[in-house]
Design a protein around this motif. Structure first.
Motif, PDB file in Angstrom:
ATOM      1  N   PHE A 106     -11.821 -22.623  16.810  1.00  0.00           N
ATOM      2  CA  PHE A 106     -11.154 -23.492  17.780  1.00  0.00           C
ATOM      3  C   PHE A 106     -10.181 -22.686  18.652  1.00  0.00           C
ATOM      4  O   PHE A 106     -10.086 -22.902  19.866  1.00  0.00           O
ATOM      5  CB  PHE A 106     -10.398 -24.612  17.061  1.00  0.00           C
ATOM      6  CG  PHE A 106     -11.224 -25.842  16.825  1.00  0.00           C
ATOM      7  CD1 PHE A 106     -11.532 -26.707  17.861  1.00  0.00           C
ATOM      8  CD2 PHE A 106     -11.706 -26.137  15.556  1.00  0.00           C
ATOM      9  CE1 PHE A 106     -12.302 -27.840  17.645  1.00  0.00           C
ATOM     10  CE2 PHE A 106     -12.473 -27.265  15.326  1.00  0.00           C
ATOM     11  CZ  PHE A 106     -12.779 -28.123  16.373  1.00  0.00           C
ATOM     12  N   VAL A 107      -9.450 -21.773  18.034  1.00  0.00           N
ATOM     13  CA  VAL A 107      -8.509 -20.940  18.787  1.00  0.00           C
ATOM     14  C   VAL A 107      -9.262 -20.084  19.809  1.00  0.00           C
ATOM     15  O   VAL A 107      -8.825 -19.909  20.955  1.00  0.00           O
ATOM     16  CB  VAL A 107      -7.692 -20.045  17.829  1.00  0.00           C
ATOM     17  CG1 VAL A 107      -6.868 -19.022  18.610  1.00  0.00           C
ATOM     18  CG2 VAL A 107      -6.778 -20.896  16.963  1.00  0.00           C
ATOM     19  N   TYR A 108     -10.404 -19.565  19.399  1.00  0.00           N
ATOM     20  CA  TYR A 108     -11.230 -18.743  20.286  1.00  0.00           C
ATOM     21  C   TYR A 108     -11.673 -19.542  21.506  1.00  0.00           C
ATOM     22  O   TYR A 108     -11.577 -19.085  22.651  1.00  0.00           O
ATOM     23  CB  TYR A 108     -12.445 -18.252  19.497  1.00  0.00           C
ATOM     24  CG  TYR A 108     -13.153 -17.067  20.094  1.00  0.00           C
ATOM     25  CD1 TYR A 108     -12.450 -15.927  20.462  1.00  0.00           C
ATOM     26  CD2 TYR A 108     -14.530 -17.069  20.263  1.00  0.00           C
ATOM     27  CE1 TYR A 108     -13.100 -14.826  20.986  1.00  0.00           C
ATOM     28  CE2 TYR A 108     -15.188 -15.973  20.781  1.00  0.00           C
ATOM     29  CZ  TYR A 108     -14.470 -14.853  21.140  1.00  0.00           C
ATOM     30  OH  TYR A 108     -15.116 -13.761  21.665  1.00  0.00           O
ATOM     31  N   VAL A 109     -12.151 -20.755  21.254  1.00  0.00           N
ATOM     32  CA  VAL A 109     -12.597 -21.612  22.354  1.00  0.00           C
ATOM     33  C   VAL A 109     -11.424 -21.964  23.264  1.00  0.00           C
ATOM     34  O   VAL A 109     -11.542 -21.953  24.494  1.00  0.00           O
ATOM     35  CB  VAL A 109     -13.249 -22.895  21.801  1.00  0.00           C
ATOM     36  CG1 VAL A 109     -13.557 -23.868  22.933  1.00  0.00           C
ATOM     37  CG2 VAL A 109     -14.527 -22.551  21.065  1.00  0.00           C
ATOM     38  N   LEU A 110     -10.285 -22.260  22.667  1.00  0.00           N
ATOM     39  CA  LEU A 110      -9.101 -22.620  23.441  1.00  0.00           C
ATOM     40  C   LEU A 110      -8.724 -21.503  24.413  1.00  0.00           C
ATOM     41  O   LEU A 110      -8.370 -21.758  25.571  1.00  0.00           O
ATOM     42  CB  LEU A 110      -7.934 -22.911  22.492  1.00  0.00           C
ATOM     43  CG  LEU A 110      -6.613 -23.348  23.142  1.00  0.00           C
ATOM     44  CD1 LEU A 110      -6.790 -24.696  23.830  1.00  0.00           C
ATOM     45  CD2 LEU A 110      -5.508 -23.416  22.092  1.00  0.00           C
ATOM     46  N   THR A 111      -8.829 -20.270  23.956  1.00  0.00           N
ATOM     47  CA  THR A 111      -8.491 -19.128  24.806  1.00  0.00           C
ATOM     48  C   THR A 111      -9.326 -19.120  26.076  1.00  0.00           C
ATOM     49  O   THR A 111      -8.812 -18.949  27.188  1.00  0.00           O
ATOM     50  CB  THR A 111      -8.712 -17.811  24.036  1.00  0.00           C
ATOM     51  OG1 THR A 111      -7.939 -17.829  22.838  1.00  0.00           O
ATOM     52  CG2 THR A 111      -8.309 -16.614  24.880  1.00  0.00           C
ATOM     53  N   TYR A 112     -10.631 -19.319  25.923  1.00  0.00           N
ATOM     54  CA  TYR A 112     -11.525 -19.238  27.078  1.00  0.00           C
ATOM     55  C   TYR A 112     -11.506 -20.500  27.933  1.00  0.00           C
ATOM     56  O   TYR A 112     -11.781 -20.433  29.138  1.00  0.00           O
ATOM     57  CB  TYR A 112     -12.950 -18.944  26.611  1.00  0.00           C
ATOM     58  CG  TYR A 112     -13.103 -17.549  26.068  1.00  0.00           C
ATOM     59  CD1 TYR A 112     -12.865 -16.442  26.870  1.00  0.00           C
ATOM     60  CD2 TYR A 112     -13.466 -17.324  24.743  1.00  0.00           C
ATOM     61  CE1 TYR A 112     -12.986 -15.157  26.375  1.00  0.00           C
ATOM     62  CE2 TYR A 112     -13.594 -16.042  24.242  1.00  0.00           C
ATOM     63  CZ  TYR A 112     -13.356 -14.965  25.063  1.00  0.00           C
ATOM     64  OH  TYR A 112     -13.475 -13.693  24.573  1.00  0.00           O
ATOM     65  N   LEU A 113     -11.207 -21.647  27.325  1.00  0.00           N
ATOM     66  CA  LEU A 113     -11.126 -22.868  28.120  1.00  0.00           C
ATOM     67  C   LEU A 113      -9.878 -22.868  29.001  1.00  0.00           C
ATOM     68  O   LEU A 113      -9.897 -23.344  30.137  1.00  0.00           O
ATOM     69  CB  LEU A 113     -11.128 -24.100  27.209  1.00  0.00           C
ATOM     70  CG  LEU A 113     -12.449 -24.395  26.479  1.00  0.00           C
ATOM     71  CD1 LEU A 113     -12.312 -25.651  25.628  1.00  0.00           C
ATOM     72  CD2 LEU A 113     -13.604 -24.550  27.466  1.00  0.00           C
ATOM     73  N   ILE A 114      -8.782 -22.323  28.487  1.00  0.00           N
ATOM     74  CA  ILE A 114      -7.545 -22.253  29.263  1.00  0.00           C
ATOM     75  C   ILE A 114      -7.662 -21.204  30.368  1.00  0.00           C
ATOM     76  O   ILE A 114      -7.231 -21.414  31.504  1.00  0.00           O
ATOM     77  CB  ILE A 114      -6.345 -21.938  28.347  1.00  0.00           C
ATOM     78  CG1 ILE A 114      -6.096 -23.119  27.393  1.00  0.00           C
ATOM     79  CG2 ILE A 114      -5.086 -21.671  29.176  1.00  0.00           C
ATOM     80  CD1 ILE A 114      -5.010 -22.858  26.378  1.00  0.00           C
TER      81      ILE A 114
END
Length: 361
Positions: A208-216
């Motif tokens: 989830f943290v990984y996805v959050l990085t790229y979505l932001i």
């Protein structure tokens, strides 16, 4: 049929991975970028998770579900290998041959164990070997990727790199728990639902943290974790028609003589043309502390001065050269052209090819 908590955890992972693949495809369409290894790996991971979810939905017996789980783990092993290739491409021009061979060998062994287990599902030895091999592959790859990212994070002081470090650390720690649990060193966790549940939660949070990085910040996918100092474009006469000092976001930039390097490149290129013919192309100069990478297409050559080369850097230079339209190329090669009016246009192309670079005003 009541579905277990394990089902919902794995379903959440599938949703997250689909979001991430969607973000990467969107970036590819928007900026003509490619993160092939990471995208392919994520698609493989989605396939692995989907196989496991189908097994749960079909309400397979314990033996059947165990086989499905090991098939999923093998598919995830392939995903981990693509993660390894992605981080190698970020940090090097070509993957480490020894590590690539080692991880490929482990995957081949893992695949063999999985096939045997499918044929003899009750073989406890194969069950143990398959599980241990899967967890050691994950541990090795994520520890190595954590190390590569740590070297970058020490230099790049930005929140995205810290989030990525958290993700890699969580997933690596999850695999440490898997390995310790496989060797019966975490039996006390059985009261909490077992070590596997704890490790799954850590790995899911990390994802989830990984996805959050790229979505932001979608451009973070194309960050080059190396200092880039200068981008110079030469026309076919060897004249620098574009010369910009740049710096990588989050990295300090030392002062460089902006006229010295173009003069060096021009002199060396002229020497090569005179001694080896006009088709001779200079592609790389290693000057110890600095390196120069040159991409020549049609009637323009692009030179990038950086600390070292990586596969992503080489791709970005080529993308920049591909982005320059023919009419602009012709204008830059005209004998009476004044280059200054074209600087803003070229600046935009540079920012498209290198989203994480800042141009020094």
């Amino acid at each position: 049929m009541a579905l277990s908590g394990d089902f919902y955890i794995n379903l959440a992972v599938v949703v997250v991975l689909i979001l991430l693949v969607g973000a990467f495809i969107y970036q590819t369409q928007r900026k003509n970028r490619r993160a092939r290894n990471l995208t392919i790996g994520l698609i493989i991971a989605i396939l692995g998770q989907a196989v496991y979810l189908v097994g749960i939905i079909l309400n397979l017996d314990a033996s059947g579900l165990l086989i499905i789980k090991h098939v999923r783990d093998f598919i995830f092993g392939i995903f981990y290998f693509f993660i390894f290739l992605h981080y190698e491409a970020l940090s090097k021009e070509r993957p480490n041959t020894l590590l690539s061979s080692l991880f490929s060998g482990f995957l081949a062994i893992f695949g063999s164990f999985t096939i045997v287990l499918m044929l003899v599902p009750e073989n406890q030895l194969m069950i143990d070997l398959t599980r241990r091999t899967a967890n050691f592959i994950g541990l090795g790859i994520f520890m190595y990727c954590s190390y590569l990212n740590y070297r970058t994070t020490k230099r790049v002081k930005e929140w995205e790199s810290y989030l990525e470090s958290i993700m890699l650390s969580l997933v690596a720690f999850a695999h440490i728990i898997y390995v310790l649990g496989d060797n019966y060193l975490l039996n006390f966790l059985n009261v909490l639902g077992g070590y596997e549940m704890l490790a799954d939660v850590l790995a899911t949070v990390g994802t989830f943290v990984y996805v959050l990085t790229y979505l932001i910040n979608p451009d973070y996918l194309y960050r080059l974790p190396i200092p880039i100092y200068q981008i110079i474009i030469f026309n076919q006469s060897g004249l620098p028609c574009y010369n910009r000092e740049v710096y990588t976001k989050g990295l300090e930039r030392p002062e460089i003589d902006e006229m010295l390097f173009p003069a060096i490149i021009t002199a060396i290129s002229s020497f090569l043309s005179e001694t080896m013919g006009k088709k001779a192309q200079l592609k790389h100069i290693d000057a110890s502390s600095k390196q120069m990478f040159i991409n020549t297409q049609e009637n323009l050559s692009i030179t990038v001065i950086a600390d070292k080369g990586t596969r992503f850097l080489q791709k970005s230079i080529k993308i920049l050269n591909d982005l320059i339209p023919k009419d602009l190329r012709d204008d830059l090669n005209a004998s009476d052209t004044k280059y200054k009016p074209y600087q803003e246009t070229l600046d935009k192309l540079v920012k498209t090819a290198f989203p994480y670079l800042k141009i020094k005003d």
